[in-house]
Scaffold this active site. Structure first.
Site, mmCIF file in Angstrom:
data_model
loop_
_atom_site.group_PDB
_atom_site.id
_atom_site.type_symbol
_atom_site.label_atom_id
_atom_site.label_comp_id
_atom_site.label_asym_id
_atom_site.label_seq_id
_atom_site.Cartn_x
_atom_site.Cartn_y
_atom_site.Cartn_z
ATOM 1 N N TYR A 141 1.014 -1.352 -0.266
ATOM 2 C CA TYR A 141 -0.245 -0.140 -0.406
ATOM 3 C C TYR A 141 1.186 1.420 -0.089
ATOM 4 O O TYR A 141 0.671 2.062 -1.159
ATOM 5 C CB TYR A 141 -1.203 -0.349 1.203
ATOM 6 C CG TYR A 141 -1.653 -0.966 1.101
ATOM 7 C CD1 TYR A 141 -2.228 -1.903 0.111
ATOM 8 C CD2 TYR A 141 -2.859 -1.229 1.878
ATOM 9 C CE1 TYR A 141 -3.348 -3.465 0.082
ATOM 10 C CE2 TYR A 141 -4.421 -2.156 2.139
ATOM 11 C CZ TYR A 141 -4.135 -3.430 0.951
ATOM 12 O OH TYR A 141 -5.242 -4.112 0.864
ATOM 13 N N LYS A 187 4.025 -15.300 3.240
ATOM 14 C CA LYS A 187 4.221 -16.346 1.865
ATOM 15 C C LYS A 187 5.342 -16.272 1.337
ATOM 16 O O LYS A 187 5.966 -16.279 0.598
ATOM 17 C CB LYS A 187 3.676 -15.202 0.855
ATOM 18 C CG LYS A 187 2.885 -16.715 -0.555
ATOM 19 C CD LYS A 187 1.923 -17.378 -0.617
ATOM 20 C CE LYS A 187 1.810 -18.319 -1.845
ATOM 21 N NZ LYS A 187 1.140 -19.325 -1.384
ATOM 22 N N ASP A 219 -2.237 -18.453 2.178
ATOM 23 C CA ASP A 219 -3.036 -18.893 1.661
ATOM 24 C C ASP A 219 -3.793 -20.428 2.312
ATOM 25 O O ASP A 219 -5.098 -20.689 2.941
ATOM 26 C CB ASP A 219 -2.861 -20.342 0.585
ATOM 27 C CG ASP A 219 -1.541 -20.360 0.669
ATOM 28 O OD1 ASP A 219 -0.699 -20.028 1.517
ATOM 29 O OD2 ASP A 219 -1.549 -20.544 -0.301
ATOM 30 N N ASP A 243 -5.191 -6.951 5.310
ATOM 31 C CA ASP A 243 -6.364 -6.155 5.103
ATOM 32 C C ASP A 243 -7.909 -7.582 5.204
ATOM 33 O O ASP A 243 -8.381 -7.299 4.732
ATOM 34 C CB ASP A 243 -6.134 -5.876 4.165
ATOM 35 C CG ASP A 243 -7.135 -4.484 3.923
ATOM 36 O OD1 ASP A 243 -8.418 -4.685 4.214
ATOM 37 O OD2 ASP A 243 -6.829 -3.854 2.124
ATOM 38 N N ASP A 247 -11.139 -9.584 7.019
ATOM 39 C CA ASP A 247 -12.958 -9.472 6.257
ATOM 40 C C ASP A 247 -12.554 -11.154 6.883
ATOM 41 O O ASP A 247 -14.582 -10.948 6.603
ATOM 42 C CB ASP A 247 -12.481 -9.056 4.675
ATOM 43 C CG ASP A 247 -12.428 -7.564 4.870
ATOM 44 O OD1 ASP A 247 -12.654 -7.422 6.394
ATOM 45 O OD2 ASP A 247 -13.174 -7.233 3.847
#
Length: 355
Positions: A141, A187, A219, A243, A247
């Protein structure tokens, strides 16, 4: 205490949930004999409309002067095709950078009263109580270079040692007051920046021999959050992964509207400045209808009382009041109440009365 707080209602349902949260904040101040020094500013789409920029200088000055900032949400569909620096979300990124809030805390808890609100089976989510610690001012970001060059778009995921160390310390300190377990998400099987992240996290972990550290690929983390979420205590992630994963917490809690967040920086002069906001977005499809879930915003008030002002009794009182209202069934439509859904205002009033 005198609580010096900036209110940024933002866009869409942000104004509605923030109004309910401020009502609860006023009830706390009255009950515990605090004074409120509230100011209000513009951020996001409404700021673009009124000033031409998503983060006006006036808002910047007020944020720096306040001890804490309570935010609603930013984002409007009309800006979906605007350049990144002319979108409402740029205001959010900028205020995070100005306040130097590098650790985003997102608690995810399954309330017994809401266990039927989740699409997942009850036995899977029952007992879920975790907190996601998301690095907030680095990674994709903010990384440079970034942009669109003819037929190519590009971003840079980059982290320094200092950025990884400080958010890792935050996660481990939190774990000491919880179940003493940190799960670091990366990752590292593909990304060099994740390999570096894992290396630094392991080095910091050596300073916390009382805390168990485990690593998980992002993942697999997403899958495990819906298969067996109770295995997690403190989940440590870089910016983008946090982020996305947070959710998923909305599924575990029954609604994304239940999720509060606290964005914290380093303590200065005894105060840990913070930016507090619900995890959800501006939901323009239901804006102005007085039916948005304000519990995430109200939970963010509880987090503010705890992390910035050190008022644990007050924070616990807010959380207890939320529990009472949930048990009463006086909740918004997204939580699938058995009776008539409550409005945003009614939920705010009910929590204030429970206080």
């Amino acid at each position: 205490m005198n609580l010096k707080i900036l209110i940024l209602p933002g866009d869409g349902i942000g104004t509605e949930v923030t109004s309910a949260a401020v009502e609860v904040l006023r009830a706390v101040a009255k009950k515990f004999n605090h004074t409120l020094e509230l100011s209000e500013g513009l951020l996001g789409g409404i700021a673009i409309h009124k000033t031409g920029t998503p983060f006006p200088d006036d808002t910047r000055a007020k944020a720096i002067a306040a001890d804490a900032t309570l935010m609603g949400a930013v984002g409007l569909p009309e800006f979906d095709n605007a350049p990144p620096n002319q979108r409402p979300e740029k205001g959010l990124l900028d205020i995070r950078a100005v306040l130097e809030v590098f650790a985003n805390l997102r608690p995810v808890r399954t309330y017994p009263e809401l266990i039927d609100s989740s699409p997942l089976k009850n036995h899977v989510i029952d007992g879920t109580d975790m907190i996601i610690v998301r690095e907030l001012t680095g990674g994709l970001y903010y990384g440079q270079p970034r942009g669109i060059d003819n037929d190519r778009g590009f971003n840079t995921m980059s982290y320094t040692r200092a950025e990884v160390e400080r958010v890792t310390h935050t996660a481990f300190r939190l774990a000491r007051n919880r179940r003493k377990k940190v799960t670091s998400v990366d990752k590292s099987n593909v990304l060099e920046v994740s390999q570096f992240w894992r290396k630094v996290v392991i080095e910091v972990a050596a300073q916390y021999p009382d805390i168990t550290l485990e690593h998980i690929l992002v993942d697999n983390a997403a899958m495990q959050m819906v298969l067996r979420p109770t295995q997690f205590d403190v989940m440590l992630t870089e910016n983008t992964f946090g982020d996305i994963l947070s959710d998923i917490g909305g599924i575990l809690a029954g609604s994304i509207g239940m999720l509060p967040s606290a964005s914290l920086g380093a303590a200065k002069q005894g105060i840990t400045k913070g930016l507090y906001e619900p995890v959800h977005g501006s939901a323009p499809d239901i804006a102005g209808q007085n039916k948005a879930n304000p519990f995430g915003a109200i939970g963010s008030v509880a987090a503010m009382l705890e992390y910035t002002f050190g008022l644990m009794a007050e924070a616990n009182a807010v959380n207890a009041a939320v529990g009472k209202v949930l048990a009463s069934g006086r909740v918004t439509a997204d939580l699938k109440p058995k009776g008539t859904p409550a409005s945003t205002d009614q939920v705010g009033k009910a929590v204030s009365e429970a206080l």
